[in-house]
Design a protein around this motif. Structure first.
Motif, mmCIF file in Angstrom:
data_model
loop_
_atom_site.group_PDB
_atom_site.id
_atom_site.type_symbol
_atom_site.label_atom_id
_atom_site.label_comp_id
_atom_site.label_asym_id
_atom_site.label_seq_id
_atom_site.Cartn_x
_atom_site.Cartn_y
_atom_site.Cartn_z
ATOM 1 N N ALA A 291 16.588 68.543 36.679
ATOM 2 C CA ALA A 291 16.772 69.680 35.775
ATOM 3 C C ALA A 291 16.721 69.133 34.357
ATOM 4 C CB ALA A 291 18.112 70.345 36.044
ATOM 5 N N THR A 292 15.949 69.781 33.525
ATOM 6 C CA THR A 292 15.642 69.194 32.221
ATOM 7 C C THR A 292 16.024 70.134 31.094
ATOM 8 O OG1 THR A 292 13.804 67.999 33.209
ATOM 9 C CG2 THR A 292 13.780 68.200 30.820
ATOM 10 N N ALA A 293 16.634 69.546 30.066
ATOM 11 C CA ALA A 293 16.916 70.305 28.843
ATOM 12 C C ALA A 293 16.170 69.633 27.707
ATOM 13 C CB ALA A 293 18.404 70.327 28.555
ATOM 14 N N ILE A 294 15.342 70.406 27.040
ATOM 15 C CA ILE A 294 14.558 69.879 25.915
ATOM 16 C C ILE A 294 15.255 70.301 24.632
ATOM 17 C CG2 ILE A 294 12.340 69.954 24.743
ATOM 18 C CD1 ILE A 294 11.132 70.597 27.544
ATOM 19 N N ILE A 295 15.625 69.304 23.832
ATOM 20 C CA ILE A 295 16.360 69.574 22.591
ATOM 21 C C ILE A 295 15.419 69.303 21.434
ATOM 22 C CG2 ILE A 295 18.324 68.900 21.195
ATOM 23 C CD1 ILE A 295 19.477 67.838 23.973
ATOM 24 N N LEU A 296 15.096 70.338 20.695
ATOM 25 C CA LEU A 296 14.155 70.219 19.574
ATOM 26 C C LEU A 296 14.942 70.215 18.269
ATOM 27 C CD1 LEU A 296 11.341 70.213 18.318
ATOM 28 C CD2 LEU A 296 11.264 72.685 18.606
ATOM 29 N N ASP A 297 14.878 69.112 17.577
ATOM 30 C CA ASP A 297 15.577 68.951 16.297
ATOM 31 C C ASP A 297 14.931 69.875 15.258
ATOM 32 O OD1 ASP A 297 16.707 68.146 13.960
ATOM 33 O OD2 ASP A 297 16.292 66.003 14.191
ATOM 34 N N ALA A 298 15.727 70.769 14.666
ATOM 35 C CA ALA A 298 15.194 71.702 13.664
ATOM 36 C C ALA A 298 15.876 71.486 12.319
ATOM 37 C CB ALA A 298 15.380 73.134 14.139
ATOM 38 N N SER A 299 16.269 70.257 12.061
ATOM 39 C CA SER A 299 16.970 69.978 10.811
ATOM 40 C C SER A 299 15.993 69.911 9.651
ATOM 41 C CB SER A 299 17.728 68.659 10.932
ATOM 42 O OG SER A 299 16.825 67.609 11.136
ATOM 43 N N LEU A 300 16.566 69.854 8.460
ATOM 44 C CA LEU A 300 15.751 69.799 7.241
ATOM 45 C C LEU A 300 14.796 68.614 7.269
ATOM 46 C CD1 LEU A 300 15.133 70.570 4.250
ATOM 47 C CD2 LEU A 300 17.020 69.078 3.621
ATOM 48 N N ARG B 32 18.218 65.635 33.189
ATOM 49 C CA ARG B 32 17.461 64.911 32.162
ATOM 50 C C ARG B 32 17.570 65.640 30.830
ATOM 51 N NH1 ARG B 32 12.224 65.738 33.775
ATOM 52 N NH2 ARG B 32 12.271 64.021 35.255
ATOM 53 N N LEU B 33 17.815 64.864 29.786
ATOM 54 C CA LEU B 33 17.809 65.400 28.423
ATOM 55 C C LEU B 33 16.588 64.841 27.712
ATOM 56 C CD1 LEU B 33 21.534 64.919 27.339
ATOM 57 C CD2 LEU B 33 20.418 67.058 27.957
ATOM 58 N N VAL B 34 15.772 65.713 27.166
ATOM 59 C CA VAL B 34 14.619 65.273 26.376
ATOM 60 C C VAL B 34 14.928 65.584 24.917
ATOM 61 C CG1 VAL B 34 12.153 65.549 25.971
ATOM 62 C CG2 VAL B 34 13.053 65.740 28.291
ATOM 63 N N VAL B 35 15.043 64.556 24.109
ATOM 64 C CA VAL B 35 15.411 64.741 22.704
ATOM 65 C C VAL B 35 14.160 64.557 21.858
ATOM 66 C CG1 VAL B 35 16.873 63.958 20.823
ATOM 67 C CG2 VAL B 35 17.713 63.886 23.176
ATOM 68 N N VAL B 36 13.739 65.625 21.209
ATOM 69 C CA VAL B 36 12.579 65.574 20.320
ATOM 70 C C VAL B 36 13.102 65.597 18.890
ATOM 71 C CG1 VAL B 36 10.420 66.669 19.676
ATOM 72 C CG2 VAL B 36 11.235 66.833 22.031
ATOM 73 N N SER B 37 12.980 64.477 18.215
ATOM 74 C CA SER B 37 13.605 64.370 16.893
ATOM 75 C C SER B 37 12.937 63.280 16.090
ATOM 76 C CB SER B 37 15.099 64.059 17.073
ATOM 77 O OG SER B 37 15.690 63.732 15.847
ATOM 78 N N ASP B 38 13.221 63.276 14.783
ATOM 79 C CA ASP B 38 12.781 62.163 13.944
ATOM 80 C C ASP B 38 13.810 61.036 13.946
ATOM 81 O OD1 ASP B 38 14.801 63.335 12.593
ATOM 82 O OD2 ASP B 38 13.694 63.789 10.770
ATOM 83 N N PRO C 185 23.325 61.530 32.080
ATOM 84 C CA PRO C 185 21.996 62.058 32.437
ATOM 85 C C PRO C 185 20.910 61.107 31.936
ATOM 86 C CG PRO C 185 22.792 63.152 30.488
ATOM 87 C CD PRO C 185 23.880 62.189 30.900
ATOM 88 N N GLU C 186 19.741 61.273 32.487
ATOM 89 C CA GLU C 186 18.604 60.534 31.928
ATOM 90 C C GLU C 186 18.332 61.081 30.535
ATOM 91 O OE1 GLU C 186 16.466 60.342 36.284
ATOM 92 O OE2 GLU C 186 15.560 61.473 34.630
ATOM 93 N N VAL C 187 17.992 60.200 29.629
ATOM 94 C CA VAL C 187 17.688 60.637 28.264
ATOM 95 C C VAL C 187 16.277 60.180 27.928
ATOM 96 C CG1 VAL C 187 18.301 60.477 25.831
ATOM 97 C CG2 VAL C 187 20.102 60.504 27.574
ATOM 98 N N VAL C 188 15.428 61.144 27.601
ATOM 99 C CA VAL C 188 14.058 60.831 27.184
ATOM 100 C C VAL C 188 13.989 61.065 25.684
ATOM 101 C CG1 VAL C 188 11.635 61.393 27.448
ATOM 102 C CG2 VAL C 188 13.162 61.543 29.420
#
Lengths: 292, 700
Positions: free
Chosen positions: B93-102, B191-197, B222-225
């Motif tokens: 089971a996957t959660a995609i976290i999209l960084d929306a910071s400045l 699984r956590l997918v972290v999309v960030s700078d 959890p697995e962290v991608v």
């Protein structure tokens, strides 16, 4: 009259084919290339016992008070020999007529022509590795002998044009006409040279180079096992892969033969087995006519 | 190297087909007797070596074609060997976290956020069909994501509609929320997918890494991608305006202001000749250049003189860089308008410094003051038409007549300012009787704290200001050391006031008292105007306040306050993400707060009359609309970015790996510097080229 290769192929026997060709030739012929009965003054010779008295030049006796005898180049009719290559390779065909069919038909037609002009025509057949000679004669009955011989010829054995040329040089008197009909596929390097050497003996030499269209164009596609018609050789090739190289080699060979003939002052005629033979003969005779 | 469809690699076995054909396809060639064998033999010999090479090339090309196609279908991706060894296996089971910071607005032609969106889409695409997923767009105050599901279209729409914010992002909090959402799915793999700078400001590395409930109920990692959209960059260069101070530049004129930029360079290379400017609309009012060393801070001051008063909305700008949003800052500046003041001198004196109006006149006409002063004696001054003035100051005036008092009251009701100071000549009864309607509180009697002429200890006995409401706009500058100038003044006499004004109960406000608790300054609103009562003198008769350093600024603030030029909300500073409290005065109403892009902020009225708006979501100038739908410049404000968000320092990969645990960080992709073209397209291209070459060779 239709004289294409397909039509000729339907005519059984050399006699019919040669006659058909000859009729086509005669209808287009205006002047015979062979004069026959030609008697040409060559030189004076001081009389010696045994000389023909009728050849004494009385005018010369009046001037010089000595007996001189006139001498002539030929005192008989033209003597022609058809040298027909009947080796195994001449049995090849990709169409209606084998190279040997074409060669014998041409030889037969020429025999017709010569005998009709009361010239002597003979044959020298190379078949099964052996020579078969028919001495030249001018009689009408001799024509049947010639045509029957040609008709009975079957391809076989290897090509040895060199030895044929040597043989003719021995048996033929000088200034004979020698007409060679062959595919020139002789493994010996000096074969052509020896044939052309006949010309040096004051013979009138003509060469009909008989080739099959498949030999000129190499139209094979599928992998093929090529078998040597005059030996045991065999080779498996993809024709498409070597076509370019083969054509280059073969046309270089043709050019080389043609150049050698021109250099030796030998009439050269390339004959495709799929072309009209009366055209071939007319072309040949016309060139002869131009040469006088 | 990893493969999206590894089973497609079975097709690579087809690469053996050319070899098998070569070995086993012995088709019997057609025999053909041929005359010119010598030529065939020679040709075969001539072309043998070339044919051998050609056959070899054909074999290689055909093998390449048959290899490239299954490899392309297997969707290969290049990666480091370490990562390849850590490829996630098995569904999760996957959660995609999209960084929306400045910081995701940083752009080198393509904004990081756009890359992030692409990465999020790729992450969705890479999911196995049996893997449920959810998406969380991470902001400073994220909401819990929905439980993982299989509606990929909805998740893609969520990613497509996501927009970067102007605030920070709390990735640690977002990962916690995502982990809770994952717990709602029974699938054992998480699984956590972290999309960030991977900006450091987004992580709270002091907090424990996210965990989920394991099969036994015990927390497991959890697995962290990590999909780093700025991968390959050590640092993201950025400079920003981190602070702005706007102060009156009195030396340059009454409406001149000094804009002091604080510029910080967060990058590793010095920034030179950056253009700094003050703009209002399209007009550049002042411009300068600033150099900022790498990692350093520099201040730049620009002075602007505004031609007229009123509320000015503008922005200060810096030469834009990859993150342009923090290279400008809006301001809302109340520029004082020109004021006309009538000083009614109740005790003129031939000697200037003994004149009642001397010090007030000097204070109000000091360089930079917007006040134009007319000094008149009581008889003339009280007879003038007050409507021609913004402010009337009664200095030690005996008392206005009833008619004058009525005109004064009307003047105040209509928005005028009235300042009243005491003195020997003041008649308390007349004041209370005639001017009671506008007096903050009725006058009582004069109190003497010390006799200056007779008592040698008068200075120590003199009263001082004890309680000053520094939170009031009038006294707000007098804090810290500035307060000393105020409380150091000695008051020998002052007027005592009544506890309240019976005419306006509860309306007055005491802003400063003496040590005994007696009012020193009382103010009151009356109608549209304001009244200030100073219970001592503004010359040296009853106090030495007039010669204190605090006298001049206080008098100028009295003038500004009483004329409405000094707004209480001038100090309002709002940062993006915060709420703003607006305090409308009097009958003012706030019906809407308009954002810089024309939208409306949510507004909520409080029980104390103030209005809470926000949270503010973007920087810039916000305008406030009143009940009549008209803009109220006095309440307008500017929202600024959090300077901490301009610091784009990145967390090193090793640090993140150590933080999450090496065994849990399964893959790190999204290398922005690597070609974005997938490897399979190159393989297809190679197959096409091989196919073309094979055809060309065959024709030869």
């Amino acid at each position: 009259m239709l004289l294409d290769a397909q039509t000729l192929a339907r005519l059984k026997g050399v006699k019919l084919r040669a006659r058909a060709v000859m009729e086509g030739v005669l209808s287009g012929l205006h002047k015979s290339p062979h004069q026959g009965q030609s008697v040409e003054f060559a030189e004076h010779k001081e009389y010696a016992p045994g000389d023909e008295l009728r050849h004494l030049d009385w005018k010369a006796y009046g001037k010089f008070d000595k007996y001189y005898v006139k001498r002539f180049e030929h005192e008989t009719n033209l003597r022609s020999v058809m040298v027909v290559d009947a080796s195994s390779s001449m049995g090849y065909t990709s169409g209606a007529l084998t190279k040997l069919d074409v060669a014998t038909t041409l030889a037969g037609a020429l025999c017709y022509l010569l005998v009709r002009q009361q010239d002597a025509a003979g044959l020298a057949l190379l078949t099964g590795g052996k020579w078969k000679d028919v001495p030249p004669r001018a009689s009408a009955g001799h024509l049947n002998v010639l045509l029957d011989t040609l008709d009975a010829t079957v391809p076989g054995g290897g090509t040895d044009l060199g030895s044929a040329a040597d043989h003719l040089a021995e048996v033929l008197p000088r200034r004979s006409s020698v007409i060679v009909l062959s595919d020139l596929l002789d493994e010996k390097q000096d074969a052509l040279k020896r044939v052309l050497a006949l010309r040096q003996r004051k013979n009138d030499v003509s060469l009909f180079h008989v080739v099959d269209p498949a030999e000129l164009t190499f139209p094979f596609d599928d992998p093929t096992l090529f078998l040597d018609m005059e030996g045991e050789g065999r080779i498996e090739v993809n024709p498409r892969e070597i076509k370019e190289s083969y054509l280059e080699e073969f046309h270089a060979f043709l050019a080389q033969v043609k150049a050698a003939c021109a250099e030796a002052d030998v009439d050269y005629e390339l004959v495709r087995t799929d072309e009209r033979l009366d055209d071939v003969l007319l072309r040949y005779l016309a060139r002869r006519g131009r040469r006088g | 190297m990893t493969f999206g469809n590894p089973w497609m690699l079975l097709g690579a076995l087809g690469a053996f087909i050319p070899l098998l054909v070569h070995l086993f396809d012995r088709r019997r060639p057609r025999p053909h007797p041929f005359g010119p064998m010598a030529f065939v033999l020679r040709s075969q010999k001539r072309t043998a070596s070339r044919l051998k090479l050609k056959r070899l090339l054909l074999y290689v090309l055909r093998t390449l074609i048959l290899l490239a196609i299954p490899f392309a279908l297997a969707k290969p991706e290049l990666g480091s060997e370490a990562n390849a060894a850590q490829v996630v296996k098995g569904p999760a089971a996957t959660a995609i976290i999209l960084d929306a910071s400045l910081s995701m607005r940083w752009s080198d032609g393509t904004a990081l956020f756009e890359r992030g969106r692409d990465e999020a889409r790729d992450a969705l695409k890479d999911l196995l069909p049996e893997e449920p997923a959810t998406v969380l767009v991470c902001t400073a105050s994220p909401a819990a994501p929905p439980p993982p599901g299989f509606d990929r279209a909805r998740l893609r729409a969520l990613v497509d509609e996501a927009k970067p914010t102007y605030g920070g992002a709390d990735l640690s909090r977002c990962m916690d929320l995502a982990a809770r959402a994952l717990e709602e799915n029974p699938m054992p793999g998480k699984r956590l997918v972290v999309v960030s700078d991977m900006a450091a400001s987004a992580f709270r590395l002091e907090a424990p890494p996210p965990t989920v409930k394991g099969p036994t109920g015990a927390p497991v990692k959890p697995e962290v991608v990590l999909r780093d959209v700025a991968s390959g960059r050590d640092a993201l260069g950025n400079h920003a305006i981190v602070d702005l101070k706007v102060e009156p530049a009195l030396q340059a004129g009454p409406r001149a202001f000094q804009f002091t930029f604080t510029v910080r360079n967060f990058g590793t290379e010095a920034a030179k000749d950056l253009e700094a400017a003050v703009r209002v609309g399209e007009t550049t009012l002042a411009k300068g250049f600033v150099d900022v060393p790498a990692g350093g801070t520099t201040q730049k001051a620009l002075t602007v003189r505004f031609p007229q008063g009123g509320t000015v909305v503008g922005q200060v700008t810096l030469a834009p860089d990859a993150l342009a949003e923090d290279d400008r800052r809006a301001f809302v500046l109340p520029v004082p308008r020109a004021l006309k003041a009538l000083v009614v001198n109740g005790a003129p004196h031939a000697t200037r410094y003994r004149d009642e109006a001397f010090f007030v006149d000097a204070a109000l006409t000091a360089p930079g003051s917007p006040v134009e002063v007319a000094v008149r004696d009581a008889e003339v001054g009280l007879g003038e038409d007050f409507s021609g003035y913004d402010l009337v100051l009664l200095l030690n005036v005996t008392a206005p007549s009833a008619e004058e008092a009525a005109r004064l009251a009307t003047f105040v009701e209509n928005g005028g300012g009235l300042f009243i100071s005491m003195g020997d000549r003041v008649n308390t009864e007349d004041y209370n009787q005639r001017l009671g309607a506008v007096l903050p509180r009725p006058l009582r009697v004069v109190r003497t704290s010390a006799e200056r002429e007779t008592d040698p200890e008068a200075e120590t006995k003199a009263a001082r200001l004890a309680q000053v409401k520094s939170e009031h706009v009038l006294f707000s500058p007098f804090t810290g050391r500035a307060e000393e100038g105020l409380i150091g003044a000695r008051f020998y006499r002052y007027m005592l006031l009544e506890a309240d004004n019976p005419a306006n109960p509860g309306a007055s406000q005491v802003l400063a008292t003496y040590e005994d608790g007696a009012p020193a300054v009382a103010v009151m609103r009356k109608g549209k105007g304001r009244v200030a009562l100073f219970t001592s003198t503004v010359d040296r008769d009853w106090s030495d306040f007039a010669i204190r350093t605090s006298f001049l600024p206080l008098m100028q603030r009295f003038a500004a306050y009483l004329t409405g030029s000094l707004e209480e909300r001038e100090e309002v500073r709002v940062r993006v993400g915060e709420q703003v409290t607006l305090r409308p005065e009097g009958s003012q109403k706030v019906t809407a707060v308009r954002t810089p892009d024309g939208g409306d902020l949510p507004v909520k009225e409080q029980s104390d009359g103030s209005v809470v708006a926000g949270p503010v979501m973007e920087p810039g100038a916000y305008s406030v609309l009143g009940a009549d739908g008209k803009m109220q410049p006095a309440l307008s404000f500017a929202a600024t970015l959090d300077p901490a968000e301009s610091d784009l320092t990145r967390v090193p990969q090793d640090t993140l790996t150590a933080y999450f645990g090496e065994e849990t960080v399964k893959a790190s992709t999204g290398d922005a510097d690597k070609p974005t073209v997938p490897l399979w397209t190159w393989l297809i291209l190679a197959a096409c080229v091989a196919f073309f070459l094979e055809g060309t060779l065959l024709r030869k």
